[in-house]
Design a protein around this motif. Structure first.
Motif, PDB file in Angstrom:
ATOM      1  N   ARG A 106       0.772  -1.342  -0.114  1.00 15.10           N
ATOM      2  CA  ARG A 106      -0.200   0.073   0.073  1.00 15.10           C
ATOM      3  C   ARG A 106       0.819   1.205  -0.245  1.00 15.10           C
ATOM      4  O   ARG A 106       0.422   2.345  -0.507  1.00 15.10           O
ATOM      5  CB  ARG A 106      -1.052   0.287   1.266  1.00 15.10           C
ATOM      6  N   CYS A 123      -2.225   5.635   7.845  1.00 20.16           N
ATOM      7  CA  CYS A 123      -3.697   5.636   7.498  1.00 20.16           C
ATOM      8  C   CYS A 123      -3.370   4.785   5.975  1.00 20.16           C
ATOM      9  O   CYS A 123      -4.240   3.964   5.875  1.00 20.16           O
ATOM     10  CB  CYS A 123      -4.450   6.771   7.469  1.00 20.16           C
ATOM     11  N   GLN A 124      -2.577   5.268   5.210  1.00 19.35           N
ATOM     12  CA  GLN A 124      -2.496   4.589   4.025  1.00 19.35           C
ATOM     13  C   GLN A 124      -1.861   3.225   4.375  1.00 19.35           C
ATOM     14  O   GLN A 124      -2.667   2.380   3.694  1.00 19.35           O
ATOM     15  CB  GLN A 124      -1.357   5.446   3.162  1.00 19.35           C
ATOM     16  N   GLY A 127      -4.966   1.154   5.715  1.00 24.68           N
ATOM     17  CA  GLY A 127      -6.280   1.366   4.890  1.00 24.68           C
ATOM     18  C   GLY A 127      -7.455   2.044   5.569  1.00 24.68           C
ATOM     19  O   GLY A 127      -8.483   1.619   5.393  1.00 24.68           O
ATOM     20  N   THR A 129      -9.728   5.156   6.044  1.00 23.12           N
ATOM     21  CA  THR A 129     -10.281   6.162   5.283  1.00 23.12           C
ATOM     22  C   THR A 129     -11.499   6.674   6.089  1.00 23.12           C
ATOM     23  O   THR A 129     -11.924   6.163   7.199  1.00 23.12           O
ATOM     24  CB  THR A 129     -10.775   5.589   4.188  1.00 23.12           C
TER      25      THR A 129
END
Length: 185
Positions: A106, A123-124, A127, A129
């Motif tokens: 990711r 957060c990336q 995952g 959001t």
DNA sequence: CCTGTGATCGTCT
DNA sequence: GACGATCACAGGT
């Protein structure tokens, strides 16, 4: 060991922030022990809640132990854990121990130390959001598990223009996975 | 090691 | 209409 319950978060935000260092955060099984967090409350000019409730910050006035997720600079997501009304802990960095392959994928194959060394990166990698905004932290996809006792240092928070002196940043001493080292004293 | 800068858009005034 | 709880990259030391 029991998972951490939502009552853990119904305490003063500074106590919760300190106690979160070393706690293992997983989102769909991906994550690791927290090494850097920051506290924000309603008396604090740097906080999103300083001027009272708005549509964006509604989760920060909701029940403790839920997620508050917002988008910053039009690009990155940031994850917070809601504590008592108007307060929350910003999750800034963790040691990527669980699901490292998925995190690396990711994050474009960056080195391990750079996978979760900042709120947007974390957060990336996990995952996270806006779909996670308002979700309880004691229910899938979230898992919070007690970690090893941690040696903690504090300092001023990162990236703010108000409340810059307030030492509400909590880090795991000597961790190589921080967004930035603590300033020299 | 450090500093500077562009990207990009939701939110609030 | 201004700005932000950021990031990656470029360039100089």
């Amino acid at each position: 060991m029991q998972p951490i319950s939502t009552t853990f978060f119904d305490r003063p935000v500074l106590d919760v922030a300190r106690d979160l260092i070393g706690t293992i955060l997983l989102v769909d099984g991906v994550g690791g022990p927290l090494v850097e967090v920051e506290a924000y409350d309603q008396t604090d000019p740097a906080s999103h809640t300083f001027n009272g409730p708005t549509p964006r910050n509604a989760a920060m006035f909701g029940p403790p132990g839920h997620a508050y997720v917002y988008k910053i600079y039009g690009i990155h997501w940031c994850l917070n854990f809601v504590c008592q009304p108007g307060s929350a802990v910003l999750i800034r960095a963790l040691e990527p121990t669980h699901g490292a392959h998925l995190m690396s994928e990711r994050r474009g194959g960056l080195p391990t130390r750079q996978l979760c060394s900042g709120p947007g990166k974390l957060c990336q990698a996990l995952g996270v959001t806006i779909a996670h905004n308002g979700m309880p932290l004691d229910t899938p996809p979230f898992q919070l598990l007690p970690g090893e006792p941690a040696e903690i240092n504090t300092g001023p928070r990162i990236g703010i223009t108000k409340g810059v002196e307030t030492p509400w940043r909590f880090v795991l001493r000597n961790s190589p996975f921080l967004s930035k080292p603590l300033p020299r004293q």
